[in-house]
Design a protein around this motif. Structure first.
Motif, PDB file in Angstrom:
ATOM      1  N   UNK A   1     -63.848  35.878  -4.384  1.00  0.00           N
ATOM      2  CA  UNK A   1     -64.445  35.049  -3.421  1.00  0.00           C
ATOM      3  C   UNK A   1     -65.900  34.928  -4.095  1.00  0.00           C
ATOM      4  N   UNK A   2     -66.197  35.746  -5.100  1.00  0.00           N
ATOM      5  CA  UNK A   2     -67.597  35.730  -5.610  1.00  0.00           C
ATOM      6  C   UNK A   2     -67.754  34.765  -6.770  1.00  0.00           C
ATOM      7  N   UNK A   3     -68.738  33.820  -6.889  1.00  0.00           N
ATOM      8  CA  UNK A   3     -69.066  33.026  -8.056  1.00  0.00           C
ATOM      9  C   UNK A   3     -69.688  33.767  -9.116  1.00  0.00           C
ATOM     10  N   UNK A   4     -68.860  33.487 -10.261  1.00  0.00           N
ATOM     11  CA  UNK A   4     -69.584  34.061 -11.433  1.00  0.00           C
ATOM     12  C   UNK A   4     -70.414  33.061 -12.169  1.00  0.00           C
ATOM     13  N   UNK A   5     -71.608  33.646 -12.658  1.00  0.00           N
ATOM     14  CA  UNK A   5     -72.814  33.060 -13.273  1.00  0.00           C
ATOM     15  C   UNK A   5     -72.389  32.300 -14.233  1.00  0.00           C
ATOM     16  N   UNK A   6     -72.857  31.171 -14.715  1.00  0.00           N
ATOM     17  CA  UNK A   6     -72.657  30.371 -15.821  1.00  0.00           C
ATOM     18  C   UNK A   6     -71.146  29.752 -15.924  1.00  0.00           C
ATOM     19  N   UNK A   7     -70.363  29.785 -14.924  1.00  0.00           N
ATOM     20  CA  UNK A   7     -68.969  29.399 -15.161  1.00  0.00           C
ATOM     21  C   UNK A   7     -68.546  28.176 -14.662  1.00  0.00           C
ATOM     22  N   UNK A   8     -69.619  26.983 -14.260  1.00  0.00           N
ATOM     23  CA  UNK A   8     -69.182  25.723 -13.889  1.00  0.00           C
ATOM     24  C   UNK A   8     -68.607  25.013 -15.294  1.00  0.00           C
ATOM     25  N   UNK A   9     -67.552  24.186 -15.030  1.00  0.00           N
ATOM     26  CA  UNK A   9     -66.880  23.493 -15.954  1.00  0.00           C
ATOM     27  C   UNK A   9     -67.917  22.108 -16.433  1.00  0.00           C
ATOM     28  N   UNK A  10     -68.028  21.951 -17.774  1.00  0.00           N
ATOM     29  CA  UNK A  10     -68.630  20.917 -18.280  1.00  0.00           C
ATOM     30  C   UNK A  10     -67.423  19.612 -18.199  1.00  0.00           C
ATOM     31  N   UNK A  11     -67.815  18.528 -18.066  1.00  0.00           N
ATOM     32  CA  UNK A  11     -66.775  17.499 -18.358  1.00  0.00           C
ATOM     33  C   UNK A  11     -66.864  17.011 -19.901  1.00  0.00           C
ATOM     34  N   UNK A  12     -67.728  17.221 -20.673  1.00  0.00           N
ATOM     35  CA  UNK A  12     -67.874  16.881 -22.051  1.00  0.00           C
ATOM     36  C   UNK A  12     -68.626  17.752 -22.901  1.00  0.00           C
ATOM     37  N   UNK A  13     -68.190  17.797 -23.998  1.00  0.00           N
ATOM     38  CA  UNK A  13     -68.777  18.800 -25.349  1.00  0.00           C
ATOM     39  C   UNK A  13     -70.203  18.119 -25.607  1.00  0.00           C
ATOM     40  N   UNK A  14     -70.988  18.794 -26.724  1.00  0.00           N
ATOM     41  CA  UNK A  14     -72.193  18.437 -27.022  1.00  0.00           C
ATOM     42  C   UNK A  14     -71.976  17.051 -27.845  1.00  0.00           C
ATOM     43  N   UNK A  15     -70.888  16.739 -28.449  1.00  0.00           N
ATOM     44  CA  UNK A  15     -70.483  15.552 -28.900  1.00  0.00           C
ATOM     45  C   UNK A  15     -69.808  14.323 -27.909  1.00  0.00           C
ATOM     46  N   UNK A  16     -69.958  14.693 -26.755  1.00  0.00           N
ATOM     47  CA  UNK A  16     -69.527  13.945 -25.814  1.00  0.00           C
ATOM     48  C   UNK A  16     -67.881  13.515 -25.610  1.00  0.00           C
ATOM     49  N   UNK A  17     -67.393  14.369 -26.221  1.00  0.00           N
ATOM     50  CA  UNK A  17     -65.874  14.444 -25.964  1.00  0.00           C
ATOM     51  C   UNK A  17     -65.356  14.999 -24.825  1.00  0.00           C
ATOM     52  N   UNK A  18     -64.404  14.532 -24.031  1.00  0.00           N
ATOM     53  CA  UNK A  18     -63.997  14.905 -22.967  1.00  0.00           C
ATOM     54  C   UNK A  18     -63.570  16.487 -22.962  1.00  0.00           C
ATOM     55  N   UNK A  19     -63.798  17.227 -22.051  1.00  0.00           N
ATOM     56  CA  UNK A  19     -63.453  18.636 -21.998  1.00  0.00           C
ATOM     57  C   UNK A  19     -62.359  18.867 -20.975  1.00  0.00           C
TER      58      UNK A  19
END
Length: 179
Positions: free
Chosen positions: A111-129
């Motif tokens: 039940x505890x949210x971990x810091x820095x754990x949100x998913x990104x939808x794309x990487x630095x090259x704009x490729x989908x994750x």
């Protein structure tokens, strides 16, 4: 070729060879050199300790499609693990009996949210994750491994749980510094 250029080339080759030999010596002596931003940069030593929450571990990724993609995109290094993957260092955040939820907003343990754990939808090259989803209670052979210092780390938020037999060693920081 001019003499200063020859000296520079010899110096660079000597330094490269020395670093290569040093890295082999470190690995033989049970030292990992972490240069990735997923954990504090520095030296980690193999220790004979149990796998517990908060411990750092070295693991061979399982041979699955998401790790092939990670290797192809250079999120992970090539190495001696099955599939040609390199060992990864991550921190343990959940183990047997812990309730885990992996969602777009992040990872929750009991039940505890971990810091820095949100998913990104794309990487630095704009490729989908990958957009991995999971809601479960971990069994005796499952571990949640990720980075709590880098919100862009390739970790459990994209590949899920890691089996006990993938974990090769527990490691402890010896000397680290900020990025």
């Amino acid at each position: 070729m001019k003499k200063p250029i020859k000296i520079l080339i010899v110096l660079i080759l000597t330094m490269s060879a020395s670093l290569f030999v040093l890295s082999i010596g470190a690995r033989i002596s049970g030292i990992y050199i972490n240069t990735t931003p997923s954990l504090p940069v520095g030296f980690y030593k193999v220790v004979d300790e149990p796998i517990v929450n908060g411990a750092y571990v070295a693991f061979c990724p399982p041979q699955i499609e998401v790790f092939d993609m990670a290797k192809d995109r250079s999120y992970i290094n090539q190495g001696n693990c099955p599939g040609g993957y390199g060992l990864l260092l991550k921190r343990v955040f959940a183990q047997s009996g812990d309730r885990v939820l992996i969602a777009q907003a992040g990872i929750y343990v009991n039940g505890e949210h971990l810091p820095n754990s949100a998913q990104l939808t794309a990487d630095a090259e704009d490729q989908p994750l990958p957009q991995y989803r999971l809601q479960t209670v971990l069994d005796d052979s499952e571990y949640l491994l990720l980075s709590d210092v880098n919100p862009q780390s390739f970790d459990a938020r994209y590949f899920g749980l890691i089996a006990r037999d993938q974990i090769k060693q527990v490691v402890r920081p010896v000397f680290t510094w900020s990025h």
